[in-house]
Write a protein that holds these residues in place. Structure first.
Motif, PDB file in Angstrom:
ATOM      1  N   LEU A   1       0.817  -1.210   0.000  1.00 44.41           N
ATOM      2  CA  LEU A   1       0.000   0.000   0.000  1.00 44.41           C
ATOM      3  C   LEU A   1       0.853   1.263   0.000  1.00 44.41           C
ATOM      4  CD1 LEU A   1      -2.904   1.047   0.051  1.00 44.41           C
ATOM      5  CD2 LEU A   1      -2.785   1.022   2.564  1.00 44.41           C
ATOM      6  N   SER A   2       1.984   1.222   0.682  1.00 42.98           N
ATOM      7  CA  SER A   2       2.860   2.396   0.741  1.00 42.98           C
ATOM      8  C   SER A   2       3.393   2.741  -0.651  1.00 42.98           C
ATOM      9  CB  SER A   2       4.021   2.137   1.705  1.00 42.98           C
ATOM     10  OG  SER A   2       4.930   3.214   1.690  1.00 42.98           O
ATOM     11  N   LEU A   3       3.821   1.723  -1.385  1.00 38.57           N
ATOM     12  CA  LEU A   3       4.289   1.948  -2.745  1.00 38.57           C
ATOM     13  C   LEU A   3       3.155   2.445  -3.637  1.00 38.57           C
ATOM     14  CD1 LEU A   3       6.504  -1.256  -3.266  1.00 38.57           C
ATOM     15  CD2 LEU A   3       7.284   1.057  -2.736  1.00 38.57           C
ATOM     16  N   PHE A   4       1.961   1.884  -3.422  1.00 37.52           N
ATOM     17  CA  PHE A   4       0.810   2.287  -4.240  1.00 37.52           C
ATOM     18  C   PHE A   4       0.462   3.757  -4.018  1.00 37.52           C
ATOM     19  CE2 PHE A   4      -3.858   2.651  -4.776  1.00 37.52           C
ATOM     20  CZ  PHE A   4      -3.926   2.381  -6.135  1.00 37.52           C
TER      21      PHE A   4
ATOM     22  N   ASP B   1       2.865   5.832  -5.979  1.00 36.94           N
ATOM     23  CA  ASP B   1       2.618   5.712  -7.418  1.00 36.94           C
ATOM     24  C   ASP B   1       1.358   6.465  -7.846  1.00 36.94           C
ATOM     25  OD1 ASP B   1       4.874   4.210  -7.926  1.00 36.94           O
ATOM     26  OD2 ASP B   1       3.873   2.289  -7.643  1.00 36.94           O
ATOM     27  N   VAL B   2       0.346   6.503  -6.970  1.00 37.84           N
ATOM     28  CA  VAL B   2      -0.878   7.241  -7.297  1.00 37.84           C
ATOM     29  C   VAL B   2      -0.574   8.732  -7.420  1.00 37.84           C
ATOM     30  CG1 VAL B   2      -3.113   7.991  -6.395  1.00 37.84           C
ATOM     31  CG2 VAL B   2      -2.496   5.575  -6.341  1.00 37.84           C
TER      32      VAL B   2
ATOM     33  N   ALA C   1       7.704   8.387  -7.705  1.00 37.25           N
ATOM     34  CA  ALA C   1       7.275   7.103  -8.278  1.00 37.25           C
ATOM     35  C   ALA C   1       8.177   5.977  -7.771  1.00 37.25           C
ATOM     36  CB  ALA C   1       7.318   7.164  -9.795  1.00 37.25           C
ATOM     37  N   GLN C   2       7.564   4.836  -7.472  1.00 37.85           N
ATOM     38  CA  GLN C   2       8.302   3.688  -6.969  1.00 37.85           C
ATOM     39  C   GLN C   2       8.341   2.525  -7.953  1.00 37.85           C
ATOM     40  OE1 GLN C   2       9.985   3.786  -4.004  1.00 37.85           O
ATOM     41  NE2 GLN C   2       9.318   5.926  -3.906  1.00 37.85           N
ATOM     42  N   THR C   3       7.306   2.402  -8.764  1.00 40.23           N
ATOM     43  CA  THR C   3       7.240   1.304  -9.737  1.00 40.23           C
ATOM     44  C   THR C   3       6.538   1.793 -11.006  1.00 40.23           C
ATOM     45  OG1 THR C   3       5.082   0.481  -9.037  1.00 40.23           O
ATOM     46  CG2 THR C   3       6.996  -0.350  -7.821  1.00 40.23           C
TER      47      THR C   3
ATOM     48  N   MET D   1      -1.479   6.930 -14.598  1.00 34.21           N
ATOM     49  CA  MET D   1      -1.560   7.963 -15.626  1.00 34.21           C
ATOM     50  C   MET D   1      -2.531   7.543 -16.744  1.00 34.21           C
ATOM     51  SD  MET D   1       1.341   9.363 -18.263  1.00 34.21           S
ATOM     52  CE  MET D   1       1.209   7.863 -19.225  1.00 34.21           C
ATOM     53  N   ALA D   2      -2.413   6.295 -17.194  1.00 33.07           N
ATOM     54  CA  ALA D   2      -3.301   5.795 -18.249  1.00 33.07           C
ATOM     55  C   ALA D   2      -4.758   5.803 -17.781  1.00 33.07           C
ATOM     56  CB  ALA D   2      -2.876   4.390 -18.661  1.00 33.07           C
TER      57      ALA D   2
END
Length: 694
Positions: free
Chosen positions: A129-132, A135-136, A447-449, A456-457
């Motif tokens: 969740l932290s990475l998400f 990324d969001v 951004a992490q991944t 973005m898409a």
């Protein structure tokens, strides 16, 4: 003047004395005769006699003994083993299958294979969740940049604006599955858009035949993807290395100026504008159509251009405020759209985008064509734009990977970018790659991944489904301002200045590429860039450096006498170094250059009453390869020098060179005193043999 000094010799059964002097007198080597023999291949019995030469200084403390070593052949290998090793070094320098070695089961190897093909399965199991959350945030940030840039770059390629949004939806999704970069922001880019627009417009008018033009764009994108993925599958990525950084700096700067000047059409409100991409026709068209200039468009355009440039300057000065320049394009689109909507009854001179279709990307595979008179144009455009986009995408990916200390696989990137362009050509997209501006924003936003590309898409998807009517009153002049702000960063004057300081030939290549784009055309400018890069390679290959070496006082090190002023030339010796392989492309040049060195040395000795030249030592440390032409050149050179009573000696030939010399039987003509492991040993042994002669 170089003189030969006599030194006392200390002789015993196994040792001979030798001195390299460090005091005010020149360096000198004296020793007794020494036999040096080439070792045969491993497994063959042989006996060798190695005599030691001890250095004896004129003071009580003696230096360590200098031993004369044998020059050995590499281990014997079959032709198939050599070929397999060579092909592995050429096509698999990174050993991509090393992860599969010593794995316990086929299931593990299958999982590794899936992870290799789809990197998302490698980091996906540990995603949290932290990475998400990171990324969001980054995905929404780059979406605010991608939407206005997509519309703008599509117009730069002379395509409908909606194609730019389509190209910001499908390709990022595919790259997130196949790409190995965590920070690459995928979408249309300015250079590929410019090149595609200029190359296609030279043959087909996008205003008179828009359907054919669109078909050509999709077909060119398909061939760009095929070309890119083929390079990755066949591991031929070195092809794109023929575009050197110097030529790219000039090419991008020239293209940026041409793009910026082309946007004067939108900034000034000109309706009838030239389609040519050279600086003179563009400027002529600007001033020829002065009666079409619109003051409302000029005020609006230059106002938003100033706003965008200011925000860009703020982000450059303070990187933590990266979001200012990232949000500026979308803010400009929103503000200008609202302004034009409010003034729609008064500002009739301001051109707007108009209606954009809602909905997902329509399929376009039926618009691809593989025959007809325009097929060659589509293939040529696809290859050129494919090379440019691939070069930019991989360079950007590696740049940000280095900042975060992870590795981007170049061949995987080629396949990922190629496959996403193939898929894009079938879903109404044109050439896409990793964008530097999007990637920089993505990186700075945390951004992490590759999930940031999915976010973005998704934002672009929402825009395509629900927000398209809001862009109806978006003025074209703001899109022109966004393009100018984006491409102005491609003019890297600091890199040009560095090229001038470091390498004048690189600077010349940069300028030729720059002026070729400005005054001839973008495709021909690119061709000039490639031609200059190839010429530079041929120049280095066919005209390698040769150096005169001298002894560093007090050591057994021999180095370039021009680089090290204290290096002393050994009387009666001319020691030369060749800094390249010796083969058909440079063998004649090297023979002529070495003979010239010999002639100049003899003239220098004659003018200064020095010791007679008797031996030429060729230091082959940097000679990494030799072919039959190179071997013949060495043989001819030895014969020519022998007729002039001069001895040719080889020092430190590498394994592959030594093996070919042995197989050609040329070593027999050189004799026992023709090949040595180091220059110092050659000087020591030959000097001692001269001293031993009555």
């Amino acid at each position: 003047m170089l003189k030969m000094f006599s030194l006392p010799l200390s002789i015993n059964t196994h040792r001979t004395s030798l001195s390299f002097f460090k005091p005010t007198t020149p360096s000198l080597t004296e020793s007794l005769s020494q036999r040096v023999r080439v070792h045969p291949p491993m497994g063959v019995n042989s006996t060798t006699t190695v005599n030691k030469i001890q250095s004896e200084l004129p003071i009580s403390v003696a230096s360590p003994p200098l031993e004369i070593h044998n020059v050995r052949l590499p281990p014997r290998r079959s032709t198939s083993q050599k070929l397999r090793q060579r092909l592995s070094d050429i096509f698999f320098p990174d050993d991509p299958l090393h992860r599969f070695k010593n794995q316990p089961s086929w299931l593990v190897k299958l999982m590794l294979g899936v992870q290799c093909m789809f990197p998302i399965f490698q980091w996906g199991p540990t995603y949290n969740l932290s990475l998400f959350r990171s990324d969001v945030i980054s995905g929404l940030t780059i979406a605010s940049l991608a939407i206005p840039q997509g519309i703008s770059y599509a117009k730069l390629a002379n395509l409908p604006p909606i194609i730019g949004l389509y190209s910001s939806f499908v390709p990022p999704l595919i790259y997130s599955l196949l790409g190995s970069s965590k920070h690459l922001g995928v979408g249309p880019v300015s250079i590929a858009s410019l090149v595609m627009g200029s190359m296609l417009s030279e043959t087909v008018s996008y205003t008179q035949d828009p359907i054919l033009y669109l078909k050509l764009a999709f077909t060119a994108t398909f061939f760009a993807g095929v070309f890119q993925s083929s390079l990755g599958i066949l591991r031929l990525g070195f092809v794109i290395d023929f575009l050197s950084k110097a030529t790219l700096v000039g090419f991008m700067a020239g293209a940026a100026i041409i793009v910026s000047l082309q946007q004067l059409k939108g900034l000034l409100g000109i309706v009838h504008f030239t389609s040519k991409m050279q600086i003179i026709p563009v400027l002529a068209s600007v001033f020829k159509q002065k009666d079409e200039w619109s003051w409302q468009t000029i005020v609006l355009g230059f106002g938003f251009l100033a706003f965008l440039l200011i925000t860009r300057h703020i982000s450059l000065r303070k990187p933590n405020l990266f979001w200012v320049s990232a949000a500026a394009p979308l803010a400009s689109v929103i503000l200008s759209t609202i302004l034009v909507f409010l003034l729609r009854n008064k500002a009739h001179g301001i051109a707007i985008i108009g209606e954009l279709p809602k909905g997902l990307n329509p399929p376009s595979s039926n618009m691809l064509f593989f025959s007809g008179p325009y097929l060659a144009l589509a293939i040529k455009t696809g290859i050129v734009t494919g090379i440019l986009s691939l070069t930019e995408g991989i360079a950007v990916g590696r740049t940000f990977a280095a900042l975060k200390n992870y590795q981007v696989d170049g061949n995987k990137e080629m396949m990922a970018i190629g496959i996403m362009n193939i898929a894009g050509s079938c879903s109404s997209c044109y050439v896409t790659t990793g964008s530097f501006s999007r990637s920089a924003v993505n990186y700075n936003a945390g951004a992490q991944t590759a999930v940031s590309n999915i976010i973005m898409a998704s934002a672009v998807l929402v825009t395509l489904l629900f927000l398209m009517p809001l862009f109806y009153y978006t003025p074209n002049v703001v899109l022109a301002a966004i393009i100018i702000t984006a491409v102005i960063g491609l003019i890297d004057y600091q890199a040009s200045y560095k090229l001038w300081k470091v390498d004048k030939l690189d600077f010349l290549a940069c300028m030729c590429s720059f002026f070729g784009v400005l005054f001839i055309s973008v495709p021909l400018g690119l061709s000039i860039a490639v031609a200059i890069s190839v010429f530079k390679i041929l120049l280095h290959v066919s005209r390698p450096n040769t150096l005169v070496l001298g002894n560093i006082p007090g050591t057994t090190i021999f180095h370039n006498v021009n680089q090290y002023r204290e290096a002393l030339r050994i009387p009666s010796f001319l020691i030369l170094a060749v800094e390249s392989p010796i083969y058909f492309a440079n063998s004649t040049y090297l023979q002529e250059r070495i003979l010239r060195w010999v002639r100049e040395e003899e003239e220098h000795i004659k003018a200064n009453n020095g010791s007679k030249l008797e031996c030429i030592i060729l230091d082959m440390t940097a000679v990494t390869a030799i072919d039959t032409s190179g071997i013949d050149t060495l043989c001819e050179l030895r014969k020519m020098l022998e007729k002039r009573s001069l001895q040719l000696v080889l020092a430190n030939p590498v394994g592959s060179v030594m093996e070919k010399l042995h197989q050609s039987n040329i070593l027999d003509s050189f004799g026992l005193k023709g090949v040595y492991l180091t220059v110092a040993e050659a000087v020591a042994d030959i000097s001692s043999s001269w001293k031993a002669q009555p």
